[in-house]
Design a protein around this motif. Structure first.
Motif, PDB file in Angstrom:
ATOM      1  N   LYS A 220      -9.811   7.409  10.008  1.00  0.00           N
ATOM      2  CA  LYS A 220     -11.262   7.318   9.949  1.00  0.00           C
ATOM      3  C   LYS A 220     -11.777   6.835   8.600  1.00  0.00           C
ATOM      4  N   ASP A 221     -10.914   6.757   7.603  1.00  0.00           N
ATOM      5  CA  ASP A 221     -11.388   6.356   6.274  1.00  0.00           C
ATOM      6  C   ASP A 221     -10.485   5.280   5.663  1.00  0.00           C
ATOM      7  N   PRO A 222     -10.991   4.049   5.563  1.00  0.00           N
ATOM      8  CA  PRO A 222     -10.196   2.948   5.005  1.00  0.00           C
ATOM      9  C   PRO A 222      -9.862   3.167   3.531  1.00  0.00           C
ATOM     10  N   GLU A 223     -10.571   4.076   2.919  1.00  0.00           N
ATOM     11  CA  GLU A 223     -10.328   4.397   1.506  1.00  0.00           C
ATOM     12  C   GLU A 223      -8.889   4.899   1.292  1.00  0.00           C
ATOM     13  N   ALA A 224      -8.367   5.554   2.310  1.00  0.00           N
ATOM     14  CA  ALA A 224      -7.041   6.171   2.212  1.00  0.00           C
ATOM     15  C   ALA A 224      -5.974   5.154   1.838  1.00  0.00           C
ATOM     16  N   GLU A 225      -5.944   4.075   2.592  1.00  0.00           N
ATOM     17  CA  GLU A 225      -4.955   3.020   2.366  1.00  0.00           C
ATOM     18  C   GLU A 225      -5.028   2.499   0.924  1.00  0.00           C
ATOM     19  N   LYS A 226      -6.259   2.343   0.469  1.00  0.00           N
ATOM     20  CA  LYS A 226      -6.477   1.819  -0.875  1.00  0.00           C
ATOM     21  C   LYS A 226      -5.890   2.779  -1.918  1.00  0.00           C
ATOM     22  N   GLU A 227      -6.202   4.042  -1.716  1.00  0.00           N
ATOM     23  CA  GLU A 227      -5.724   5.044  -2.680  1.00  0.00           C
ATOM     24  C   GLU A 227      -4.203   5.125  -2.681  1.00  0.00           C
ATOM     25  N   ALA A 228      -3.616   4.949  -1.496  1.00  0.00           N
ATOM     26  CA  ALA A 228      -2.155   5.002  -1.391  1.00  0.00           C
ATOM     27  C   ALA A 228      -1.519   3.861  -2.184  1.00  0.00           C
ATOM     28  N   ARG A 229      -2.121   2.682  -2.059  1.00  0.00           N
ATOM     29  CA  ARG A 229      -1.599   1.520  -2.800  1.00  0.00           C
ATOM     30  C   ARG A 229      -1.702   1.736  -4.308  1.00  0.00           C
ATOM     31  N   GLU A 230      -2.811   2.322  -4.691  1.00  0.00           N
ATOM     32  CA  GLU A 230      -2.983   2.606  -6.119  1.00  0.00           C
ATOM     33  C   GLU A 230      -1.918   3.571  -6.604  1.00  0.00           C
ATOM     34  N   MET A 231      -1.635   4.545  -5.762  1.00  0.00           N
ATOM     35  CA  MET A 231      -0.650   5.537  -6.161  1.00  0.00           C
ATOM     36  C   MET A 231       0.742   4.898  -6.275  1.00  0.00           C
ATOM     37  N   LEU A 232       1.040   3.991  -5.361  1.00  0.00           N
ATOM     38  CA  LEU A 232       2.336   3.307  -5.409  1.00  0.00           C
ATOM     39  C   LEU A 232       2.467   2.529  -6.721  1.00  0.00           C
ATOM     40  N   LYS A 233       1.374   1.881  -7.108  1.00  0.00           N
ATOM     41  CA  LYS A 233       1.389   1.137  -8.363  1.00  0.00           C
ATOM     42  C   LYS A 233       1.676   2.082  -9.530  1.00  0.00           C
ATOM     43  N   LYS A 234       0.959   3.197  -9.525  1.00  0.00           N
ATOM     44  CA  LYS A 234       1.171   4.195 -10.581  1.00  0.00           C
ATOM     45  C   LYS A 234       2.618   4.688 -10.588  1.00  0.00           C
ATOM     46  N   TRP A 235       3.134   4.879  -9.396  1.00  0.00           N
ATOM     47  CA  TRP A 235       4.520   5.361  -9.292  1.00  0.00           C
ATOM     48  C   TRP A 235       5.462   4.362  -9.948  1.00  0.00           C
ATOM     49  N   GLU A 236       5.256   3.071  -9.637  1.00  0.00           N
ATOM     50  CA  GLU A 236       6.140   2.051 -10.180  1.00  0.00           C
ATOM     51  C   GLU A 236       5.994   1.948 -11.694  1.00  0.00           C
ATOM     52  N   GLN A 237       4.797   2.336 -12.195  1.00  0.00           N
ATOM     53  CA  GLN A 237       4.605   2.310 -13.643  1.00  0.00           C
ATOM     54  C   GLN A 237       5.156   3.573 -14.294  1.00  0.00           C
TER      55      GLN A 237
END
Length: 590
Positions: A220-237
RNA sequence: ACGUCCAUAGCUCAGCUGGAUAGAGCAACAGCCUUCUAAGCUGUGGGUCGCAGGUUCGAAUCCUGCUGGACGUGCCA
């Protein structure tokens, strides 16, 4: 049995060639390898069969005539050792009737001597084999599909080991990527600091719950996907807060999965983590790029062109430089070879990934690794439910732990229903072993490469062609053995007389016992545990029938007691050795 | 569309490199517990081995075509 077959094959070859020479049809026209051996449909017809059809053309006469001529020649020329058996003609077949007493004596003696090693062979002569299986994700617990994978991987590794290979069982934990971030994100959002400990939930199920929560939220919230991608980036950093959470949650899942492994008897020599190997994969791809076997697209992504191999073009590195599933698998393979140079690496992975492995093997070969030719994808089929494919999204999934728990409860109920409680010292562990035996047998009795349908009612059945049936057969013999050695004055004193086992029933059992090493060899060659399962069920059935019709201890004749007991003990030994190979625990009491 | 794989009893599955009357379990029905664990044993019924050709002395098994199904051909895993 195998040596006898080889012996007779050689003899028949010589005789056929002799006939051909005598009749000027040529010299040395048949080789031992080209001679077909079979087993007659009925033991009363003999034990080894040689069909004569194939020689009919060369010798210009009917198969029946040839068989007759062979028999006469064998007798008159004394070409054979009488103890090796006697030839008989049956239609177009030359059948060899073995010396039952002699074979029985030898087989029982060998089983007694080799005990737990009986059946082991050496066709794989210290070949170094790495076998990868299971490979769970750290965002959810195991399901039925993993259980089939685990059973096949574990069993196959044991079968290959019993064939003389040096085995290294490896697991690859898929512990990185966007799906892991999703459960982490949901945990941060909804958990309020709870842990598997505070909730009293197994770690993998605990984490799995947050993966489900994420998906509900993302729907129900497209924001979720966005936040997940951000977290993946942070993880890789390497963001420290994210790393800490990641380690904590992975720890929970892995601990939970480990419990499932111990319930089903799964073990590894080494566990790899994608988070460790994906970087090496990246390096390998860059190496290939400088070698010129891969190329870079204008958007900066790296590709391999396999159109010349009948495959496609494939991305190896994303345009943003991050790696993919394939990239990671390249690194893992190289790492494994460096850790323990193997002659063969077997991947136990579902057949839906056939294409992936074709590409992977090709890419490794392009990178110049000669061992890439020795990679093997054991593609096993899907496990479907009666209502169709398993779908986690629709909640149509069989959870591994739930299934095992159901089986345990049922086993406990069965034990109680049969009034065996008082006999069994550890009810819980016995029930657990019956459960894992039922499960592993159910999953392994089907050829790996075929899709199978999982019927819940059937999988928890303990009668007929099931693991518990075989465990039961073993337990009854164990019980006999306890009575036998526990009451010496009543039963002992007899001597083993193989002649007392010359009947049809007994002979069929002995023949099967003699065949066991060959069965393991077959299973190894075909990489197919169901070969062992089918054999053991046949053996169990034959013994149960014999046991039903022939009293073993309730005999006046002490020699008969000793002899039948020896047969029973040999069956038990083979059962024990065979069950081990298909991950069905042997039980002395049930 | 193309590629890989599968099709055997009502259901789930065996059937080794082609070979003697195609097997088992479940389900159905009928028997067997004063005797070694009845989670067992025995018997009965149930099949054009998806269809059509071909190779062969001989095909469930090998080849070709067709039908039906699964999976795959992602900068997913």
């Amino acid at each position: 049995m195998k040596d006898l077959k080889e012996y007779w094959r050689g003899v028949i070859c010589r005789v056929i060639n002799l006939i051909a020479e005598n009749e000027n049809r040529g010299t040395g026209i048949v080789s031992p390898d080209s001679i077909i051996t079979e087993t007659p449909p009925d033991p009363e017809m003999g034990d080894i069969a040689f069909p004569m059809f194939q020689f009919s053309k060369i010798l210009k006469k009917s198969p029946k005539e040839i068989a007759e001529q062979c028999r006469i020649l064998l007798e008159s020329e004394h070409l054979t050792d009488k103890k090796a058996g006697t030839p008989e003609v049956s239609g177009a077949y030359l059948n060899i009737r073995l010396d039952r007493i002699r074979v029985t004596e030898e087989v029982l003696a060998r089983i007694g001597k080799q005990a737990d090693d009986y059946g082991r062979g050496n066709v794989l002569n210290n070949k170094r084999i790495t076998i990868e299986f299971s490979c769970p994700n750290t965002n959810k617990p195991l399901h039925l599909g993993h259980l089939r994978n685990d059973a096949i991987g574990m069993s196959l590794s044991l079968i290959l080991e019993a064939s003389g290979a040096l085995i290294r069982r490896v697991n690859l934990i898929n512990d990185r990527g966007i799906h892991i971030c999703k459960s982490m994100l949901a945990y941060k959002k909804f958990a309020g600091g709870s842990t598997p400990g505070t909730e009293g939930v197994k770690g993998d199920h605990f984490v799995g719950k947050y993966y489900v929560l994420y998906n509900e939220w993302a729907d129900k919230d497209p924001e979720a996907e966005k936040e997940a991608r951000e977290m993946l980036k942070k993880w890789e950093q390497g963001d420290s807060e994210i790393m800490e959470l990641w380690k904590k949650m992975n720890g929970w899942t892995i601990e939970g999965i480990q419990k499932t492994y111990s319930a089903t008897g799964v073990e590894f020599d080494q566990v790899y983590y994608e988070s460790d190997t994906y970087k090496l994969g990246k390096e390998e791809v860059l190496k290939g790029l400088s070698k010129g076997v891969f190329y870079r697209d204008k958007d900066n992504s790296v590709w391999v062109d396999l159109t010349g191999e009948g495959l496609d073009k494939k991305v190896l590195l994303r345009s943003d430089g991050t790696s993919l599933y394939l990239t990671q698998d390249i690194g893992t393979a190289v790492q494994r070879y460096n850790d323990w140079p193997f002659d063969t690496l077997i991947y136990v992975v579902a057949s839906e990934q056939n294409y992936h492995f074709k590409v992977l093997f090709k890419v490794l070969s392009l990178l110049g690794y000669t061992w890439a030719d020795n990679l093997y994808h054991l593609a096993y089929g899907m496990v479907n439910l009666p209502e169709g494919k398993m779908k986690s999204r629709e909640g149509r999934i069989v959870d591994a732990d739930d299934l095992i728990e159901d089986l345990c409860k049922l086993a406990l109920k069965e034990i109680a229903a049969k009034g065996r409680d008082s006999e069994i010292s550890d009810l819980e562990s016995t029930a657990g072993m019956i459960a894992s035996g039922a499960l592993n047998y159910y999953l392994l009795q089907v050829s790996p490469y075929k899709d199978m349908v999982f019927y819940p009612e059937e999988s928890i059945s303990f009668t007929g062609n099931t693991g518990p049936y075989l465990q039961y057969t073993g337990a009854r013999i164990s019980s006999l053995l306890r009575k036998y050695s526990g009451n010496k004055e009543k039963y002992s004193g007899g001597t083993l007389k193989p002649g007392l086992l010359a009947g049809k029933e007994e002979w069929e059992i002995v023949r099967m016992l003699a065949d066991f090493p060959g069965v393991i060899e077959n299973a190894a060659e075909q990489k197919n545990p169901s070969v062992i399962a089918v054999f053991l069920f046949e053996l169990g059935k034959h013994f149960s029938r014999f046991y039903h019709d022939n009293p073993i201890l309730h005999n006046k004749n002490r020699d008969l007691i000793a002899t039948r007991m020896a047969l029973a003990e040999s069956v038990m030994q083979v059962l024990k050795n065979g069950l081990k190979l298909i991950c069905v625990p042997f039980l002395e009491k049930m």
